[in-house]
Design a protein around this motif. Structure first.
Motif, PDB file in Angstrom:
ATOM      1  N   LEU A   1       0.830  -1.195   0.000  1.00 51.52           N
ATOM      2  CA  LEU A   1       0.000   0.000   0.000  1.00 51.52           C
ATOM      3  C   LEU A   1       0.870   1.253   0.000  1.00 51.52           C
ATOM      4  N   ASP A   2       0.256   2.377  -0.364  1.00 54.41           N
ATOM      5  CA  ASP A   2       0.899   3.683  -0.242  1.00 54.41           C
ATOM      6  C   ASP A   2       0.513   4.293   1.096  1.00 54.41           C
ATOM      7  N   GLY A   3       1.163   5.419   1.423  1.00 57.87           N
ATOM      8  CA  GLY A   3       0.796   6.144   2.625  1.00 57.87           C
ATOM      9  C   GLY A   3       1.556   5.698   3.853  1.00 57.87           C
ATOM     10  N   SER A   4       1.042   6.120   5.016  1.00 55.75           N
ATOM     11  CA  SER A   4       1.688   5.854   6.295  1.00 55.75           C
ATOM     12  C   SER A   4       0.905   4.801   7.069  1.00 55.75           C
ATOM     13  N   HIS A   5       1.326   4.573   8.307  1.00 58.74           N
ATOM     14  CA  HIS A   5       0.668   3.555   9.125  1.00 58.74           C
ATOM     15  C   HIS A   5      -0.822   3.852   9.300  1.00 58.74           C
ATOM     16  N   ASN A   6      -1.137   5.114   9.545  1.00 55.42           N
ATOM     17  CA  ASN A   6      -2.522   5.467   9.852  1.00 55.42           C
ATOM     18  C   ASN A   6      -3.337   5.924   8.653  1.00 55.42           C
ATOM     19  N   THR A   7      -2.716   6.034   7.478  1.00 49.61           N
ATOM     20  CA  THR A   7      -3.449   6.554   6.319  1.00 49.61           C
ATOM     21  C   THR A   7      -3.483   5.593   5.138  1.00 49.61           C
ATOM     22  N   SER A   8      -2.846   4.437   5.250  1.00 51.16           N
ATOM     23  CA  SER A   8      -2.676   3.569   4.073  1.00 51.16           C
ATOM     24  C   SER A   8      -3.999   3.086   3.489  1.00 51.16           C
ATOM     25  N   SER A   9      -4.981   2.796   4.335  1.00 49.24           N
ATOM     26  CA  SER A   9      -6.257   2.299   3.807  1.00 49.24           C
ATOM     27  C   SER A   9      -6.993   3.374   3.021  1.00 49.24           C
ATOM     28  N   GLU A  10      -6.737   4.634   3.332  1.00 50.09           N
ATOM     29  CA  GLU A  10      -7.350   5.731   2.592  1.00 50.09           C
ATOM     30  C   GLU A  10      -6.503   6.129   1.396  1.00 50.09           C
ATOM     31  N   ASP A  11      -5.180   6.215   1.583  1.00 49.58           N
ATOM     32  CA  ASP A  11      -4.300   6.600   0.481  1.00 49.58           C
ATOM     33  C   ASP A  11      -4.286   5.563  -0.631  1.00 49.58           C
ATOM     34  N   SER A  12      -4.544   4.316  -0.281  1.00 50.95           N
ATOM     35  CA  SER A  12      -4.584   3.223  -1.265  1.00 50.95           C
ATOM     36  C   SER A  12      -5.965   2.586  -1.296  1.00 50.95           C
ATOM     37  N   ALA A  13      -7.006   3.421  -1.260  1.00 52.43           N
ATOM     38  CA  ALA A  13      -8.366   2.910  -1.131  1.00 52.43           C
ATOM     39  C   ALA A  13      -8.730   1.923  -2.232  1.00 52.43           C
ATOM     40  N   ALA A  14      -8.372   2.235  -3.472  1.00 51.72           N
ATOM     41  CA  ALA A  14      -8.721   1.352  -4.593  1.00 51.72           C
ATOM     42  C   ALA A  14      -7.969   0.029  -4.503  1.00 51.72           C
ATOM     43  N   ILE A  15      -6.684   0.086  -4.142  1.00 53.97           N
ATOM     44  CA  ILE A  15      -5.873  -1.130  -4.003  1.00 53.97           C
ATOM     45  C   ILE A  15      -6.401  -1.977  -2.856  1.00 53.97           C
ATOM     46  N   TYR A  16      -6.726  -1.316  -1.749  1.00 53.52           N
ATOM     47  CA  TYR A  16      -7.236  -2.011  -0.565  1.00 53.52           C
ATOM     48  C   TYR A  16      -8.535  -2.733  -0.904  1.00 53.52           C
ATOM     49  N   ARG A  17      -9.428  -2.025  -1.567  1.00 53.16           N
ATOM     50  CA  ARG A  17     -10.724  -2.600  -1.914  1.00 53.16           C
ATOM     51  C   ARG A  17     -10.544  -3.801  -2.845  1.00 53.16           C
ATOM     52  N   GLU A  18      -9.700  -3.647  -3.861  1.00 50.59           N
ATOM     53  CA  GLU A  18      -9.482  -4.734  -4.812  1.00 50.59           C
ATOM     54  C   GLU A  18      -8.879  -5.955  -4.115  1.00 50.59           C
TER      55      GLU A  18
END
Length: 284
Positions: A243-260
Motif C-alpha cells: 500500500l501507499d501512505g503511512s501507518h494510519n493513512t494507508s487504507s485511505e491513500d490506497s483505497a482502490a488497491i485495498y478494496r481490490e
C-alpha cells in the motif's frame, strides 16, 4: 532532540519497559486516545446496525456493532489497533458492506463502552468471545467468517486464527511481535529480554493453514514494511499487497488497491452463495 537526548530517552523507555507489566500496558494500550467517546456510529455512514453486548469468559462485557450487508456471503470480524475505538472504524464497515460482507466491530476490554482493563491475555479472551457471539449466538458458519486485524488487531486476529477454523485472515499493518518492534527502536539494547507483552504474530503464522492476506504500506513509519514481508513469508501461500501512505493513512491513500485486495481475497475464500439472512438490523 540531540543524539545524546535520544539515547537517554531510549534508555528511559527501556527502563520503563523493564519495570512492571502494568507500565508496559500503559505504553501499548491507548483506549483514551483521543477519548473513550464514540465519535461516530454506522448510521453516520448510512448503515443499519445492531448493538451487541458480549460477555467474555472472565466476566467482562464488550461493546460491539453488527452491521449487515444485503444478501451477504460472509462476515468480517474486525479487531482494531491500540488506540481509539469502534467509533473510529466505521469507514471499514462501509467498505466491507459494499463488498457484500457483514461486519462485527468490537471494542477490547477497557476501550469505548467495554468494561475492564486491556492486557494481552485479555484481548485474546475478547477475540474468543466475539467469535462465540458469531458462531453460537448468531449461528453463523465458521467457513463464512473472515478475521481482519489492523496493527495490534492483526496480532489478536492471528491468535484467534490458531484456535478456530475461519475462512481467512487479513493482517493490515501488523507487526511480527512486540519485542521485534522494541528491537527496531533500540537495536543496541537487549529488548527481547525485557518486553513482557509478546503478541508473537510471526510465530503463529508459521503453523497456520488458514489463507492469509497481508496489507502493508511501504512507508509505514510505525510498523516497518519488513514486518509485513516477514509475515507473508511465514504463512504458507500468503498474499502480500503493498500500500501507499503511512501507518494510519494507508487504507485511505490506497483505497482502490485495498478494496481490490479485499474483493479478490473474499472471492478466493468465501462461497459465492449468500449466508442465511440474520435478523433485521435496526437503524439507530
Amino acid at each position: 532532540m540531540s543524539t545524546t537526548l535520544s539515547i537517554l530517552a531510549g534508555l528511559l523507555a527501556l527502563g520503563a519497559l523493564a519495570m512492571t507489566p502494568s507500565v508496559q500496558k500503559q505504553l501499548l494500550y491507548f483506549p483514551n486516545e483521543p477519548s473513550r467517546a464514540l465519535r461516530a456510529t454506522p448510521a453516520d455512514a448510512g448503515l443499519a446496525y445492531e448493538e451487541a453486548r458480549i460477555t467474555t469468559s472472565d466476566g467482562e462485557t464488550l461493546h460491539a456493532w453488527y452491521i449487515p450487508a444485503d444478501t451477504a456471503r460472509g462476515v468480517v470480524l474486525m479487531f482494531h489497533g491500540n488506540a481509539g475505538n469502534i467509533g473510529d472504524r466505521v469507514g471499514f464497515a462501509r467498505l466491507f458492506h459494499d463488498l457484500g460482507l457483514d461486519t462485527l466491530l468490537v471494542d477490547y476490554r477497557g476501550y469505548g463502552q467495554s468494561t475492564g482493563t486491556p492486557s494481552e491475555a485479555g484481548t485474546y479472551r475478547d477475540a474468543e468471545a466475539a467469535w462465540r457471539y458469531l458462531v453460537e449466538t448468531r449461528q453463523l458458519p465458521p467457513a463464512r467468517i473472515l478475521l481482519h486485524g489492523r496493527s495490534l488487531g492483526g496480532a489478536v486476529a492471528a491468535y484467534l486464527a490458531t484456535t478456530v477454523s475461519a475462512a481467512g485472515l487479513v493482517l493490515d499493518s501488523t507487526f511480527t511481535s512486540v519485542p521485534d518492534i522494541a528491537e527496531a527502536l533500540y537495536p543496541w539494547l537487549p529488548t527481547q529480554w525485557f518486553v513482557r507483552i509478546r503478541y508473537p504474530t510471526l510465530e503463529r503464522l508459521r503453523t497456520l493453514d488458514t489463507p492469509v492476506l497481508v496489507l502493508h504500506a511501504r512507508g509505514d513509519e510505525i510498523v516497518p514494511y519488513a514486518h509485513g514481508q516477514r509475515l507473508a513469508e511465514a504463512a504458507a501461500g500468503a498474499t502480500l499487497v503493498t500500500l501507499d501512505g503511512s501507518h494510519n493513512t494507508s487504507s485511505e491513500d490506497s483505497a482502490a488497491i485495498y478494496r481490490e485486495a479485499m474483493q479478490t481475497f473474499a472471492d478466493r475464500v468465501l462461497p459465492a452463495s449468500a449466508m442465511q439472512p440474520a435478523a433485521q438490523a435496526r437503524r439507530r
